[in-house]
Design a protein around this motif. Sequence first.
Motif, PDB file in Angstrom:
ATOM      1  N   ALA A  14     -51.206  15.818  -3.896  1.00  0.00           N
ATOM      2  CA  ALA A  14     -51.458  17.121  -3.269  1.00  0.00           C
ATOM      3  C   ALA A  14     -50.411  18.105  -3.774  1.00  0.00           C
ATOM      4  CB  ALA A  14     -51.414  17.011  -1.753  1.00  0.00           C
ATOM      5  N   PRO A  15     -50.454  18.440  -5.082  1.00  0.00           N
ATOM      6  CA  PRO A  15     -49.440  19.339  -5.636  1.00  0.00           C
ATOM      7  C   PRO A  15     -49.489  20.715  -4.991  1.00  0.00           C
ATOM      8  CG  PRO A  15     -51.232  18.999  -7.185  1.00  0.00           C
ATOM      9  CD  PRO A  15     -51.444  18.011  -6.086  1.00  0.00           C
ATOM     10  N   LYS A  16     -48.336  21.328  -4.867  1.00  0.00           N
ATOM     11  CA  LYS A  16     -48.226  22.655  -4.262  1.00  0.00           C
ATOM     12  C   LYS A  16     -48.352  23.774  -5.291  1.00  0.00           C
ATOM     13  CE  LYS A  16     -47.370  20.708  -0.291  1.00  0.00           C
ATOM     14  NZ  LYS A  16     -48.438  20.643   0.741  1.00  0.00           N
ATOM     15  N   ASN A  17     -48.511  23.398  -6.560  1.00  0.00           N
ATOM     16  CA  ASN A  17     -48.650  24.390  -7.614  1.00  0.00           C
ATOM     17  C   ASN A  17     -49.653  23.881  -8.639  1.00  0.00           C
ATOM     18  OD1 ASN A  17     -47.236  22.355  -8.853  1.00  0.00           O
ATOM     19  ND2 ASN A  17     -45.356  23.542  -9.163  1.00  0.00           N
ATOM     20  N   THR A  18     -49.829  24.629  -9.709  1.00  0.00           N
ATOM     21  CA  THR A  18     -50.665  24.191 -10.820  1.00  0.00           C
ATOM     22  C   THR A  18     -49.757  23.470 -11.798  1.00  0.00           C
ATOM     23  OG1 THR A  18     -52.180  26.051 -10.516  1.00  0.00           O
ATOM     24  CG2 THR A  18     -52.227  24.946 -12.651  1.00  0.00           C
ATOM     25  N   TYR A  19     -49.773  22.152 -11.719  1.00  0.00           N
ATOM     26  CA  TYR A  19     -48.792  21.359 -12.469  1.00  0.00           C
ATOM     27  C   TYR A  19     -49.423  20.846 -13.762  1.00  0.00           C
ATOM     28  CZ  TYR A  19     -44.913  18.279 -13.472  1.00  0.00           C
ATOM     29  OH  TYR A  19     -43.832  17.681 -14.074  1.00  0.00           O
ATOM     30  N   LEU A  20     -48.992  21.423 -14.873  1.00  0.00           N
ATOM     31  CA  LEU A  20     -49.514  21.060 -16.193  1.00  0.00           C
ATOM     32  C   LEU A  20     -48.365  20.653 -17.107  1.00  0.00           C
ATOM     33  CD1 LEU A  20     -52.015  24.045 -16.492  1.00  0.00           C
ATOM     34  CD2 LEU A  20     -52.592  21.666 -15.982  1.00  0.00           C
ATOM     35  N   ASN A  21     -47.445  19.864 -16.559  1.00  0.00           N
ATOM     36  CA  ASN A  21     -46.214  19.537 -17.282  1.00  0.00           C
ATOM     37  C   ASN A  21     -45.921  18.038 -17.266  1.00  0.00           C
ATOM     38  OD1 ASN A  21     -44.043  20.311 -18.851  1.00  0.00           O
ATOM     39  ND2 ASN A  21     -42.697  20.671 -17.103  1.00  0.00           N
ATOM     40  N   THR A  22     -46.951  17.212 -17.288  1.00  0.00           N
ATOM     41  CA  THR A  22     -46.744  15.764 -17.280  1.00  0.00           C
ATOM     42  C   THR A  22     -45.994  15.289 -18.511  1.00  0.00           C
ATOM     43  OG1 THR A  22     -48.738  15.449 -15.942  1.00  0.00           O
ATOM     44  CG2 THR A  22     -47.929  13.539 -17.149  1.00  0.00           C
ATOM     45  N   ALA A  23     -46.103  16.004 -19.620  1.00  0.00           N
ATOM     46  CA  ALA A  23     -45.370  15.619 -20.824  1.00  0.00           C
ATOM     47  C   ALA A  23     -43.865  15.680 -20.607  1.00  0.00           C
ATOM     48  CB  ALA A  23     -45.770  16.511 -22.000  1.00  0.00           C
ATOM     49  N   SER A  24     -43.424  16.396 -19.579  1.00  0.00           N
ATOM     50  CA  SER A  24     -42.010  16.392 -19.199  1.00  0.00           C
ATOM     51  C   SER A  24     -41.739  15.349 -18.125  1.00  0.00           C
ATOM     52  CB  SER A  24     -41.584  17.774 -18.680  1.00  0.00           C
ATOM     53  OG  SER A  24     -41.599  18.733 -19.706  1.00  0.00           O
ATOM     54  N   SER A  25     -42.584  15.338 -17.088  1.00  0.00           N
ATOM     55  CA  SER A  25     -42.387  14.409 -15.971  1.00  0.00           C
ATOM     56  C   SER A  25     -43.667  14.368 -15.144  1.00  0.00           C
ATOM     57  CB  SER A  25     -41.211  14.865 -15.105  1.00  0.00           C
ATOM     58  OG  SER A  25     -40.939  13.944 -14.084  1.00  0.00           O
ATOM     59  N   GLY A  26     -44.159  13.178 -14.855  1.00  0.00           N
ATOM     60  CA  GLY A  26     -45.379  13.056 -14.080  1.00  0.00           C
ATOM     61  C   GLY A  26     -45.132  13.210 -12.590  1.00  0.00           C
ATOM     62  N   LEU A  27     -46.180  13.559 -11.857  1.00  0.00           N
ATOM     63  CA  LEU A  27     -46.094  13.617 -10.402  1.00  0.00           C
ATOM     64  C   LEU A  27     -46.101  12.207  -9.822  1.00  0.00           C
ATOM     65  CD1 LEU A  27     -48.609  16.508  -9.553  1.00  0.00           C
ATOM     66  CD2 LEU A  27     -46.136  16.642  -9.930  1.00  0.00           C
ATOM     67  N   LEU A  28     -45.432  12.036  -8.693  1.00  0.00           N
ATOM     68  CA  LEU A  28     -45.402  10.732  -8.025  1.00  0.00           C
ATOM     69  C   LEU A  28     -46.602  10.592  -7.091  1.00  0.00           C
ATOM     70  CD1 LEU A  28     -41.639  10.391  -7.002  1.00  0.00           C
ATOM     71  CD2 LEU A  28     -42.783   9.427  -9.013  1.00  0.00           C
ATOM     72  N   PRO A  29     -47.369   9.510  -7.201  1.00  0.00           N
ATOM     73  CA  PRO A  29     -48.453   9.271  -6.245  1.00  0.00           C
ATOM     74  C   PRO A  29     -47.901   9.014  -4.843  1.00  0.00           C
ATOM     75  CG  PRO A  29     -48.663   7.874  -8.206  1.00  0.00           C
ATOM     76  CD  PRO A  29     -47.296   8.484  -8.238  1.00  0.00           C
ATOM     77  N   ALA A  30     -48.734   9.210  -3.845  1.00  0.00           N
ATOM     78  CA  ALA A  30     -48.318   8.971  -2.458  1.00  0.00           C
ATOM     79  C   ALA A  30     -47.867   7.538  -2.259  1.00  0.00           C
ATOM     80  CB  ALA A  30     -49.477   9.313  -1.514  1.00  0.00           C
ATOM     81  N   ARG A  31     -48.557   6.598  -2.896  1.00  0.00           N
ATOM     82  CA  ARG A  31     -48.174   5.188  -2.734  1.00  0.00           C
ATOM     83  C   ARG A  31     -46.786   4.916  -3.312  1.00  0.00           C
ATOM     84  NH1 ARG A  31     -52.665   1.990  -6.081  1.00  0.00           N
ATOM     85  NH2 ARG A  31     -53.983   3.575  -5.108  1.00  0.00           N
ATOM     86  N   THR A  32     -46.426   5.671  -4.331  1.00  0.00           N
ATOM     87  CA  THR A  32     -45.107   5.513  -4.938  1.00  0.00           C
ATOM     88  C   THR A  32     -44.019   6.043  -4.019  1.00  0.00           C
ATOM     89  OG1 THR A  32     -46.096   5.676  -7.128  1.00  0.00           O
ATOM     90  CG2 THR A  32     -43.725   6.054  -6.973  1.00  0.00           C
ATOM     91  N   VAL A  33     -44.285   7.175  -3.399  1.00  0.00           N
ATOM     92  CA  VAL A  33     -43.337   7.728  -2.427  1.00  0.00           C
ATOM     93  C   VAL A  33     -43.136   6.741  -1.278  1.00  0.00           C
ATOM     94  CG1 VAL A  33     -42.913   9.615  -0.803  1.00  0.00           C
ATOM     95  CG2 VAL A  33     -43.934  10.095  -3.047  1.00  0.00           C
ATOM     96  N   THR A  34     -44.215   6.122  -0.824  1.00  0.00           N
ATOM     97  CA  THR A  34     -44.118   5.120   0.242  1.00  0.00           C
ATOM     98  C   THR A  34     -43.276   3.931  -0.203  1.00  0.00           C
ATOM     99  OG1 THR A  34     -46.270   5.755   1.158  1.00  0.00           O
ATOM    100  CG2 THR A  34     -45.453   3.571   1.713  1.00  0.00           C
ATOM    101  N   ALA A  35     -43.506   3.472  -1.431  1.00  0.00           N
ATOM    102  CA  ALA A  35     -42.752   2.331  -1.946  1.00  0.00           C
ATOM    103  C   ALA A  35     -41.271   2.654  -2.086  1.00  0.00           C
ATOM    104  CB  ALA A  35     -43.325   1.898  -3.299  1.00  0.00           C
ATOM    105  N   LEU A  36     -40.959   3.863  -2.530  1.00  0.00           N
ATOM    106  CA  LEU A  36     -39.564   4.272  -2.650  1.00  0.00           C
ATOM    107  C   LEU A  36     -38.895   4.342  -1.276  1.00  0.00           C
ATOM    108  CD1 LEU A  36     -39.980   7.074  -5.320  1.00  0.00           C
ATOM    109  CD2 LEU A  36     -38.678   4.967  -5.619  1.00  0.00           C
ATOM    110  N   THR A  37     -39.611   4.854  -0.305  1.00  0.00           N
ATOM    111  CA  THR A  37     -39.068   4.935   1.054  1.00  0.00           C
ATOM    112  C   THR A  37     -38.773   3.549   1.600  1.00  0.00           C
ATOM    113  OG1 THR A  37     -40.300   6.977   1.460  1.00  0.00           O
ATOM    114  CG2 THR A  37     -39.505   5.780   3.386  1.00  0.00           C
ATOM    115  N   GLU A  38     -39.686   2.626   1.382  1.00  0.00           N
ATOM    116  CA  GLU A  38     -39.484   1.255   1.863  1.00  0.00           C
ATOM    117  C   GLU A  38     -38.314   0.590   1.141  1.00  0.00           C
ATOM    118  OE1 GLU A  38     -39.696  -2.422   3.732  1.00  0.00           O
ATOM    119  OE2 GLU A  38     -40.322  -0.391   4.320  1.00  0.00           O
ATOM    120  N   ALA A  39     -38.180   0.847  -0.155  1.00  0.00           N
ATOM    121  CA  ALA A  39     -37.069   0.269  -0.910  1.00  0.00           C
ATOM    122  C   ALA A  39     -35.727   0.754  -0.367  1.00  0.00           C
ATOM    123  CB  ALA A  39     -37.204   0.628  -2.388  1.00  0.00           C
ATOM    124  N   THR A  40     -35.634   2.035  -0.055  1.00  0.00           N
ATOM    125  CA  THR A  40     -34.369   2.534   0.491  1.00  0.00           C
ATOM    126  C   THR A  40     -34.111   1.955   1.880  1.00  0.00           C
ATOM    127  OG1 THR A  40     -35.463   4.527   1.375  1.00  0.00           O
ATOM    128  CG2 THR A  40     -34.503   4.680  -0.821  1.00  0.00           C
TER     129      THR A  40
END
Length: 351
Positions: A14-40
Amino acid sequence: METSFESLVRSEFAPKNTYLNTASSGLLPARTVTALTEATRIRAEGRPLDPLFEDVEAARAAFARLAAVPAHRVAAGASVSTYSGLVAASLPAGAEVLTAEDDFTSIVNPFHARGDLKVRMVPLERLAESVRPETALVAVSAAQSADGRIADLPALREAARTHGARTYVDFSQAAGWLAMDATEHDYTVSTGFKWLLGPHGAAFLVVPEDFGALTPLLAGWVAGEIPWNSCYGPIAELAHSARRFDISPALFTYAGLRASLSLIEELGVAAIHAHDLSLADRFRAGLATLGHEPVPAPGSAIVSVPGLGAQQPALSAAGIEVSDRAGNLRAAFHLYNTTADVDRLLDALSV
């Protein structure tokens, strides 16, 4: 009617902008954010870290499937430049390394840094024809970071085989949207934070079954056949697999990357490829109506437009994220992008 591809993507992003810059850095999926939260939480609560080390192995196996190789051929590390340095260190003094002009620094600079190698640079389009009997290694990105041009890997592989050269291919700008077959190359490398949608700090190296003359110069305790028995003094027994080239993993990163790779696999690279290229081609067609000609890069999800790079700050201020690369405006189209994103960028460029 919304397709299963679209519905899955909408549930993850659910990007808050028009994100066309994956060649620099991709967006994190929601499941990834959840996994990172659980890891911490695991760290914060003092729980055993075993699940995080399991994430490393699961991510290794997932990348291996994407690369069409068995997992025992995949090393898990932190960056492309680290593995480029490892490959560079394997070459004898005076060896010739062939690279493409203006390829990304992380894949080429370690060969220059050696100081005793003969590094020869040629235009990307002439790479295969420039391989010669004295060439020891050809190092190239599958897709060029600056403009998205795709290397002719089949021609390169054939030329390398003819002359007895090894190949080292960086899929950082291709893995996740372009089919990858690491069995066709001696060494294959990729970072995980661009098109694979993972956090920063993870990279994979695919090596031959015989390890391709690489020496595990960076080996720490995780490179032992039994890591927890390899914590003190010299490693008595290196891993029998590519894990001997592992670098102590950033556990949070791999926890997130495991989740990101699961999404790539669920969607399928073929479906992502079709989606990404349809958007890139829509942008190319729109540019033609505006009188702009992008760098020729057929079949690429990256579109680079000469002379428009200076518009990047204004576009960013308007909520459209692209890159300025060597004076070119670079737009990268990935699975979370839509035709509305393409049209918004075209509208902004028409003003």
